[in-house]
Design an enzyme around this catalytic site. Structure first.
Site, PDB file in Angstrom:
ATOM      1  N   ASP A 174       7.005 -30.061 -18.167  1.00 16.37           N
ATOM      2  CA  ASP A 174       7.819 -29.162 -18.983  1.00 16.37           C
ATOM      3  C   ASP A 174       8.313 -29.852 -20.248  1.00 16.37           C
ATOM      4  OD1 ASP A 174       7.499 -27.025 -17.313  1.00 16.37           O
ATOM      5  OD2 ASP A 174       9.485 -27.152 -16.394  1.00 16.37           O
ATOM      6  N   LYS A 178       6.558 -28.342 -23.658  1.00 22.85           N
ATOM      7  CA  LYS A 178       7.451 -27.307 -24.181  1.00 22.85           C
ATOM      8  C   LYS A 178       8.671 -27.891 -24.901  1.00 22.85           C
ATOM      9  CE  LYS A 178       5.930 -24.339 -20.421  1.00 22.85           C
ATOM     10  NZ  LYS A 178       6.252 -23.744 -19.117  1.00 22.85           N
ATOM     11  N   GLU A 283      13.475 -21.191 -15.277  1.00 24.09           N
ATOM     12  CA  GLU A 283      13.340 -21.511 -16.688  1.00 24.09           C
ATOM     13  C   GLU A 283      12.346 -22.652 -16.863  1.00 24.09           C
ATOM     14  OE1 GLU A 283      14.398 -19.927 -19.205  1.00 24.09           O
ATOM     15  OE2 GLU A 283      15.997 -18.653 -18.428  1.00 24.09           O
ATOM     16  N   CYS A 284      11.686 -22.684 -18.021  1.00 32.92           N
ATOM     17  CA  CYS A 284      10.633 -23.667 -18.257  1.00 32.92           C
ATOM     18  C   CYS A 284      11.143 -24.965 -18.861  1.00 32.92           C
ATOM     19  CB  CYS A 284       9.570 -23.071 -19.183  1.00 32.92           C
ATOM     20  SG  CYS A 284      10.196 -22.724 -20.844  1.00 32.92           S
ATOM     21  N   GLY A 285      12.363 -24.989 -19.342  1.00 31.53           N
ATOM     22  CA  GLY A 285      12.885 -26.191 -19.969  1.00 31.53           C
ATOM     23  C   GLY A 285      13.422 -25.952 -21.363  1.00 31.53           C
TER      24      GLY A 285
END
Length: 327
Positions: A174, A178, A283-285
């Site tokens: 992540d 991202k 959440e992805c980060g």
């Protein structure tokens, strides 16, 4: 793809600083406005404003609204020109041709007012990449693409970090695909305020989302202009305004991220139920504590380096032992 710095630097210091009381007051006012009015307010008020998107449904609605607001502003400026707006500039090159295209297409062919950032993780669905191109063509907007550092392709990334890193080290994955590219985009573009497509109806950590937030530690402003919208409202807007959208939406997908962690929504009442199935994650980060995420990544990297050094030392000692035995 834009030129990117090779090192991640801190984001510029914010020029707009809100106290908790001020932020509460602003959010109370914003809650009463339409999404279009919130975006228009942000375009006029917030410094260093950019939009980040993975071309999800909400992000596309926001992009379309920005474009329509800009068209209205340009039309008003053209109807009532001022000496400043009517003077020659780089933007006014080929004005007659631009105005002709503007009238025919319904979209402004001149410079888009809010930089549009796409974080290409290198693991997006092909349908998402195709959509990114369609959006650029539809709105005539330059897309600022950011990828993992020193990587242009999936092969580049896997050569550096191995295959299926999201399975073996989710935090590092992540951060690398991202968080770091996102922070690099903020730095290079001088971002102080970021428009996101998060909504309360997406549940999880987003259930109590404010329209305007201040990121702890960095002071970065985050605007969620469609925070109060439902998925149905988003879908209705896309259809009504003929906004390009991801063809995966017609296959039961609702929230679309990387191909390896996205499936059609398993729960019709939870549009993000197709993300990270079987994991305690929402959440992805990009929308979690940045400093905590970076610290976890750095700690993970130190452990890996220590383990690698220990393995190399063990191999060296074994080789030395073999030499002694032969002698």
């Amino acid at each position: 793809m834009p030129e990117s710095t090779s090192t991640t630097q801190s984001s510029p210091s914010p020029t707009a600083i809100f106290t908790p009381a001020h932020l509460k007051f602003i959010n109370a006012k914003l809650e009463k406005l339409s999404a279009e009015k919130i975006i228009e307010w942000a375009m006029l008020t917030l410094p260093g404003l950019i939009q980040t998107t993975a071309f999800g449904p909400t992000g596309l609605v926001i992009l379309d609204m920005i474009n329509r607001i800009h068209i209205d502003q340009q039309a008003a400026a053209n109807a009532h020109p001022t000496p400043a707006s009517s003077s020659a500039s780089e933007d006014d090159e080929d004005l007659d041709d631009s105005q002709t295209k503007f009238k025919k297409s319904g979209y402004n062919t001149r410079r888009h007012p809010v930089p549009l950032v796409f974080i290409d993780t290198l693991y997006h669905f092909q349908e998402t990449l195709d959509l990114a191109q369609r959006v650029q063509d539809h709105y005539n907007i330059p897309l600022k693409v950011y990828k993992p550092q020193n990587c242009e392709t999936t092969e580049d990334f896997e050569r550096l970090y191995g295959k299926q890193l999201w399975e073996t080290d989710e935090v590092s994955y992540d951060y690398l695909v991202k968080v770091e590219p996102g922070r690099r985009s903020y730095q290079e573009l001088g971002a102080q305020a970021v428009i996101s497509g998060r909504r309360r109806s997406q549940k999880g950590d987003r259930s109590h989302l404010n329209i305007l937030e201040v990121e702890a530690g960095t002071g970065l402003l985050k605007l969620n202009p469609l925070a109060t919208w439902s998925f149905q409202q988003v879908w209705t807007y896309l259809r009504a305004h003929q906004v390009p959208f991801n063809v995966l939406l017609d296959q039961g997908y609702r929230s679309i991220g990387d191909w390896h962690s996205t499936k059609p929504a398993s729960n019709p009442d939870d549009e993000r139920s197709g993300r990270w199935e079987g994991k305690q994650k929402s959440e992805c980060g990009l929308h979690v504590d940045y400093f905590k995420m970076r610290a976890e990544f750095q700690a993970t990297q130190k452990k890996k380096q220590a383990l690698l050094a220990a393995q190399q030392q063990a191999v060296l000692e074994a080789q030395q032992q073999q030499v002694v035995q032969v002698a």
